[in-house]
Design an enzyme around this catalytic site. Structure first.
Site, PDB file in Angstrom:
ATOM      1  N   ASP A 120      10.111   6.442  -1.748  1.00  0.00           N
ATOM      2  CA  ASP A 120      10.075   7.666  -2.541  1.00  0.00           C
ATOM      3  C   ASP A 120      11.459   8.318  -2.587  1.00  0.00           C
ATOM      4  O   ASP A 120      12.421   7.709  -3.039  1.00  0.00           O
ATOM      5  CB  ASP A 120       8.991   8.579  -1.961  1.00  0.00           C
ATOM      6  N   ASP A 254      -0.218   2.854  -7.057  1.00  0.00           N
ATOM      7  CA  ASP A 254       0.490   4.126  -6.958  1.00  0.00           C
ATOM      8  C   ASP A 254       0.650   4.744  -8.345  1.00  0.00           C
ATOM      9  O   ASP A 254       1.294   4.158  -9.208  1.00  0.00           O
ATOM     10  CB  ASP A 254       1.862   3.861  -6.324  1.00  0.00           C
ATOM     11  N   GLY A 280      -2.285   2.668  -2.502  1.00  0.00           N
ATOM     12  CA  GLY A 280      -1.558   3.639  -3.296  1.00  0.00           C
ATOM     13  C   GLY A 280      -0.167   3.945  -2.796  1.00  0.00           C
ATOM     14  O   GLY A 280       0.524   3.076  -2.253  1.00  0.00           O
ATOM     15  N   HIS A 281       0.233   5.203  -2.946  1.00  0.00           N
ATOM     16  CA  HIS A 281       1.611   5.643  -2.714  1.00  0.00           C
ATOM     17  C   HIS A 281       2.011   5.538  -1.244  1.00  0.00           C
ATOM     18  O   HIS A 281       3.039   4.956  -0.911  1.00  0.00           O
ATOM     19  CB  HIS A 281       1.731   7.093  -3.201  1.00  0.00           C
ATOM     20  N   PHE A 282       1.188   6.102  -0.364  1.00  0.00           N
ATOM     21  CA  PHE A 282       1.504   6.133   1.063  1.00  0.00           C
ATOM     22  C   PHE A 282       0.927   4.889   1.741  1.00  0.00           C
ATOM     23  O   PHE A 282      -0.033   4.953   2.499  1.00  0.00           O
ATOM     24  CB  PHE A 282       0.985   7.412   1.708  1.00  0.00           C
TER      25      PHE A 282
END
Length: 306
Positions: A120, A254, A280-282
């Site tokens: 990120d 994500d 997903g993202h994390f």
């Protein structure tokens, strides 16, 4: 029977074998930077750079899993976690300043070469560091960290509008990203089994974002993210020219940085190891059991103990 002690089982980890994480603060350019550190002081260094809206705490489980062989350093950016949050009138919240502070921290810690894990916000911060000292990067691990315009999903459309027109109206139009529901969705979106997620994560992030003045810090950073996009060609040149050993490990569901942003790395880094995981993202919150062995094995082969 009450009062009768049970015979203890044989411990899977013997005393002194489990790495200890230390929680420290260094003053860099007048700003207190909090960081987590674990592992042998003479081990190959691994720098973990976090993202929005969390801090180095996102690596809390990964750190001890790498610290058996590696000197692991995970700082908090200013305005995040336990690092200082200087007033916006005295400090510009930009990714260029973040990169300078991270470089300064490594200088104080005597780290002149390191494997870079970037996620990120950690991606543009780390890649800016790489541009200043490409010879310092021993290996690269990219986890949902964007460096290509293909990876800027619809989530970024209102932010792009703010880059194009820096007005209060545009600024307030992206303030929803700081809402509790949006923060929670960054953790839950694309995760198949929500029981694997610790709800303390987004609850803690909400508390951090609610600190006085922090919302404006975050909105400043959303605006400055546009400066990273202009550097994408330079990031790509670094990849092509230096070809660091690279692991791409990406949560393919994500909505913030979709898998469309992962694939272009392979054009500039054709030898990169590439893994899309069904999450997903994390990614580390959901797939640590899969990701940690991949990361450790990659580091063993890329930098080892030399």
């Amino acid at each position: 029977m009450v009062g009768i002690a049970q015979k203890p089982s044989v411990a899977a980890v013997q005393e002194g074998e489990f790495p200890v994480t230390h929680f420290r603060t260094a003053t860099v350019n007048g700003i207190d930077i909090f960081y987590r550190e674990a592992g042998p002081a003479d081990g190959p260094a691994v720098l973990l750079l976090h993202g929005f809206p969390t801090a180095s705490s996102q690596f809390r489980h990964l750190i001890p899993l790498l610290a058996d062989r590696y000197r692991v350093i995970a700082p908090d950016f200013p305005g995040f976690g336990h690092s200082a949050s200087p007033d916006r009138s005295t400090f510009d919240y930009t990714f260029a300043n973040f990169a300078d502070l991270m470089d300064g921290l490594l200088g104080q810690l005597g780290v002149d070469r390191y494997a870079l894990y970037c996620f990120d916000y950690g991606a543009p911060t780390g890649f800016r560091m790489a541009l200043k000292g490409p010879e310092r990067i021993s290996a690269l691990i990219v986890q949902n960290g964007n460096a290509y315009e293909e990876g800027l999903s619809e989530f970024w459309d209102p932010i792009k509008a703010y880059w194009a027109e820096k007005t209060d109206e545009r600024r307030q139009a992206i303030a929803f990203i700081l809402n509790s529901d949006t923060v929670k969705q960054q953790y839950t979106a694309g995760v198949q089994d929500l029981s694997r997620l610790d709800p303390d994560r987004w609850t803690h992030d909400d508390t951090q974002l609610a600190r006085p003045g922090n919302a404006d810090i975050q909105l400043d950073l959303f605006y400055d993210y546009g400066s990273n996009v202009t550097l994408y060609p330079e990031f790509h040149a670094f990849f092509r020219d230096h070809q660091p050993p690279t692991l791409i490990i990406w949560g393919q569901n994500d909505p913030v940085f979709p898998a469309a942003g992962a694939h272009p790395y392979r054009g500039d880094l054709p030898s990169a190891e590439f893994h899309l995981l069904d999450t997903g993202h994390f990614l580390l919150e959901d797939k640590l059991d899969i990701a940690a062995p991949m990361i450790h094995d990659f580091l063993d082969r890329a930098v080892g103990r030399s």
